[in-house]
Enzyme design. Structure first.
Site, PDB file in Angstrom:
ATOM      1  N   GLY A   1       0.857  -1.197  -0.063  1.00  0.00           N
ATOM      2  CA  GLY A   1      -0.112   0.071   0.010  1.00  0.00           C
ATOM      3  C   GLY A   1       0.838   1.232   0.017  1.00  0.00           C
ATOM      4  O   GLY A   1       0.474   2.361  -0.737  1.00  0.00           O
ATOM      5  N   SER A   2       1.998   1.061   0.640  1.00  0.00           N
ATOM      6  CA  SER A   2       2.941   2.425   0.660  1.00  0.00           C
ATOM      7  C   SER A   2       3.469   2.633  -0.797  1.00  0.00           C
ATOM      8  O   SER A   2       3.421   3.727  -1.191  1.00  0.00           O
ATOM      9  CB  SER A   2       3.940   2.036   1.579  1.00  0.00           C
ATOM     10  OG  SER A   2       3.536   1.603   2.832  1.00  0.00           O
TER      11      SER A   2
ATOM     12  N   ASP B   1      -7.224   1.022   4.369  1.00  0.00           N
ATOM     13  CA  ASP B   1      -7.869   0.526   5.405  1.00  0.00           C
ATOM     14  C   ASP B   1      -9.355   0.479   5.625  1.00  0.00           C
ATOM     15  O   ASP B   1     -10.234   0.508   6.199  1.00  0.00           O
ATOM     16  CB  ASP B   1      -7.565   1.310   6.945  1.00  0.00           C
ATOM     17  CG  ASP B   1      -6.185   1.376   7.303  1.00  0.00           C
ATOM     18  OD1 ASP B   1      -5.621   0.429   7.066  1.00  0.00           O
ATOM     19  OD2 ASP B   1      -5.864   2.104   8.056  1.00  0.00           O
TER      20      ASP B   1
ATOM     21  N   SER C   1      -4.111  -1.566   0.640  1.00  0.00           N
ATOM     22  CA  SER C   1      -2.987  -2.343   1.115  1.00  0.00           C
ATOM     23  C   SER C   1      -3.486  -3.857   1.048  1.00  0.00           C
ATOM     24  O   SER C   1      -4.636  -4.070   1.572  1.00  0.00           O
ATOM     25  CB  SER C   1      -2.585  -1.790   2.409  1.00  0.00           C
ATOM     26  OG  SER C   1      -1.875  -2.711   2.740  1.00  0.00           O
TER      27      SER C   1
ATOM     28  N   HIS D   1      -4.941  -5.967   6.579  1.00  0.00           N
ATOM     29  CA  HIS D   1      -6.036  -5.437   5.840  1.00  0.00           C
ATOM     30  C   HIS D   1      -7.375  -6.347   5.574  1.00  0.00           C
ATOM     31  O   HIS D   1      -7.229  -7.504   5.652  1.00  0.00           O
ATOM     32  CB  HIS D   1      -5.451  -4.683   4.778  1.00  0.00           C
ATOM     33  CG  HIS D   1      -4.661  -3.827   5.048  1.00  0.00           C
ATOM     34  ND1 HIS D   1      -4.778  -2.416   5.100  1.00  0.00           N
ATOM     35  CD2 HIS D   1      -3.221  -3.716   5.652  1.00  0.00           C
ATOM     36  CE1 HIS D   1      -3.799  -1.518   5.646  1.00  0.00           C
ATOM     37  NE2 HIS D   1      -2.664  -2.392   5.888  1.00  0.00           N
TER      38      HIS D   1
ATOM     39  N   ASN E   1      11.187  -0.166  -9.252  1.00  0.00           N
ATOM     40  CA  ASN E   1      10.421  -1.464  -9.552  1.00  0.00           C
ATOM     41  C   ASN E   1       9.527  -1.503  -8.282  1.00  0.00           C
ATOM     42  O   ASN E   1      10.117  -2.216  -7.268  1.00  0.00           O
ATOM     43  CB  ASN E   1      11.340  -2.536  -9.732  1.00  0.00           C
ATOM     44  CG  ASN E   1      10.826  -3.916 -10.058  1.00  0.00           C
ATOM     45  OD1 ASN E   1       9.774  -4.087  -9.949  1.00  0.00           O
ATOM     46  ND2 ASN E   1      11.548  -4.931 -10.212  1.00  0.00           N
TER      47      ASN E   1
HETATM   48  C1  LIG Z   1      -3.851   4.195   5.821  1.00  0.00           C
HETATM   49  C2  LIG Z   1      -2.761   3.207   5.297  1.00  0.00           C
HETATM   50  N1  LIG Z   1      -2.062   3.788   4.235  1.00  0.00           N
HETATM   51  C3  LIG Z   1      -1.026   2.989   3.912  1.00  0.00           C
HETATM   52  C4  LIG Z   1      -0.584   2.000   4.699  1.00  0.00           C
HETATM   53  C5  LIG Z   1       0.669   1.069   4.189  1.00  0.00           C
HETATM   54  O1  LIG Z   1       0.212  -0.004   3.534  1.00  0.00           O
HETATM   55  P1  LIG Z   1       1.458  -1.186   3.432  1.00  0.00           P
HETATM   56  O2  LIG Z   1       1.719  -1.695   4.842  1.00  0.00           O
HETATM   57  O3  LIG Z   1       0.878  -2.315   2.528  1.00  0.00           O
HETATM   58  O4  LIG Z   1       2.708  -0.681   2.989  1.00  0.00           O
HETATM   59  C6  LIG Z   1      -1.137   1.755   5.603  1.00  0.00           C
HETATM   60  C7  LIG Z   1      -0.890   0.337   6.294  1.00  0.00           C
HETATM   61  O5  LIG Z   1      -1.318  -0.294   7.236  1.00  0.00           O
HETATM   62  C8  LIG Z   1      -2.283   2.344   6.115  1.00  0.00           C
HETATM   63  O6  LIG Z   1      -2.788   1.835   7.453  1.00  0.00           O
END
Ligand SMILES: Cc1ncc(COP(=O)(O)O)c(C=O)c1O
Length: 446
Positions: free
Chosen positions: A87-88, A194, A215, A220, A291
């Site tokens: 998700g990041s 979320d 994510s 999740h 990547n």
């Molecule tokens: C609101 C929100 N955005 C982004 C992320 C990032 O997701 P990921 O852990 O898959 O990088 C999270 C992670 O829990 C999140 O709660």
């Protein structure tokens, strides 16, 4: 000799048996086993999908990426999807696509993006990483969402976008946000990491703005282990997000494209300024990329998880209600979460804030729950501007961050994920009851 199909069928059958045998031995011992706040919920279908994909041994993105992307876009009613490894990464791709020089409306370094400081770090980080300036507005104390009433007064002539998360699955006030965005010509990025399957006014979160992100980390609404996605209806933003995910290349062929002349059929006949005539399109870079691809193995799990989403949502709602009902008699001590009238949240978790006047502190209640092996979490960074890594970031603050600070001081959340069954919920409720009985009476007697 057995055929490949026969061997594969046998392997998958054994995988099903393995799952069943593990499940048969599963038993919850209250007070001894941890009650997780979140976790992967799956059955033999996900395990078989993963193993089947592993047996293909394709590994990188392929058929399962196409299938998962199509079903996710179908579920959300969106045109384009780009899978990512988290998700990041999806957030990074969304903001980077908005900043791509190839995008007709692109943002420039120094432009401002309105966001919140009561945030997960990687909702904010891509704004900083792309040389944009975050403008922080406060959140509401009980919805934990961006206070849409404060957005307009935070705008300057440099503000180009609003990016926020639907906090813990609680839909932000989308009609107000979208009308502000329209009035001031702002892009909207919805971090829906979320909030998959949450709705506002009957419309799914993630389908209002220009881009939305997801994510699939194990905590999740659905999981692929690690993973994420960016969805959009804008073909330009889609093209740039895909390019930036795949090293920044101009070519949009999928991995393993069968036609040696490329999907466009013109791999060696493009003319790009500054490059020799017919330079291989595969090695032409139109963005400074990364990547950030996941594996097909992950997408194979995602296909099965998405089928379970409606059932997961139902359980999340049921679990939220059970815990909310148990907590509501303590509302003099706790701020309980509120959803807007138009919102239909599929909660990621249940946030509560210990009121200043409560006869116990957040530290006390959290320590008690953890000592009883019930997991809790803080609302991410609290006020991220108070975090060590963020003290020197270039930013602007639009109004006081009073509620954000309240969250940093007093908020924590409990799990509501579908893996919490009645036995675990009953245990959680009995531990909470014990805590309130001991802590509210003893202080009153002082
Ligand atoms: C609101 C929100 N955005 C982004 C992320 C990032 O997701 P990921 O852990 O898959 O990088 C999270 C992670 O829990 C999140 O709660």
């Amino acid at each position: 000799m057995k055929t490949e199909n026969e061997i594969r069928a046998e392997i998958l059958e054994r995988v099903g048996e393995l799952y069943a045998s593990r499940e048969a031995g599963r038993k919850f011992v209250p007070g001894l086993d941890r009650v997780h706040y979140a976790g992967r919920v799956f059955d033999e279908k996900e395990m078989q999908a993963l193993i089947s994909s592993a047996l293909d041994f394709w590994m990188t993105l392929g058929e399962k990426d196409i299938e998962f992307t199509k079903s996710l876009c179908g579920y959300q009613g969106m045109k384009y999807g780009v899978m990512a490894n988290s998700g990041s990464s999806a957030n990074l791709l969304a903001v980077s696509a908005l900043c791509s020089k190839n995008f007709s409306g692109h943002l420039n370094k120094g432009d401002e993006v309105v966001t919140t400081a009561a945030a997960f770090p990687t909702t904010l980080n891509p704004i900083i990483q792309n040389g944009l300036v975050p403008v922080f507005v406060d959140v509401e104390a009980d919805t934990y969402n961006i206070d849409a009433k404060k957005i307009e007064e935070a705008l300057s002539e440099k503000t180009r976008a609003v990016m926020f998360a639907h906090t813990l699955g609680n839909p932000a006030e989308m009609d107000r946000i979208m009308s502000i965005a329209k009035r001031h010509d702002l892009f909207v990025v919805e971090d829906t990491c979320d909030a998959l399957d949450s709705r506002y006014g009957g419309k799914l979160c993630g389908t209002f703005g220009d881009l939305s992100t997801y994510s699939f980390y194990a905590a999740h609404h659905i999981t692929t282990g690690e993973g994420g996605a960016v969805l959009t209806d804008n073909p330009e933003l889609y093209k740039e997000a895909l390019s930036i995910r795949d090293w920044g290349r101009a070519c949009f062929c999928r991995t393993g494209e069968k036609n040696p002349d490329g999907a466009c059929g013109r791999r060696f006949s493009h003319k790009f300024e500054g490059l020799p005539d017919g330079y291989d399109h595969k090695y032409v870079y139109s963005n400074i990329g990364y990547n950030l691809k996941p594996l097909d193995l992950q997408c194979a799990i995602g296909v099965e998880q998405l089928k379970k989403l409606p059932a997961f949502t139902e359980k999340r709602k049921r679990n939220f209600s059970a815990l909310y009902n148990a907590l509501k008699e303590h509302k003099d001590f706790l701020i309980l979460p509120r959803a807007y009238e138009k919102a239909d949240p599929s909660w990621f978790a249940l946030p509560v804030t210990v009121r200043e006047e409560a006869p116990f502190s957040r530290k006390e209640i959290v320590s008690y729950l953890e000592s009883k092996r019930i997991e809790t979490r803080m609302l991410f960074g609290g006020n991220i501007l108070r975090q060590p890594g963020y003290r020197d970031i270039l930013h602007r603050v639009g109004g006081a961050l009073t509620n954000t600070d309240k969250i940093a001081e007093g908020t924590f959340f409990l799990g509501v994920y579908p893996g919490l069954d009645e036995e675990k919920l009953d245990y959680m409720i009995s531990v909470l009851d014990d805590f309130f009985r001991n802590h509210t009476n003893s202080r009153e007697a002082d």
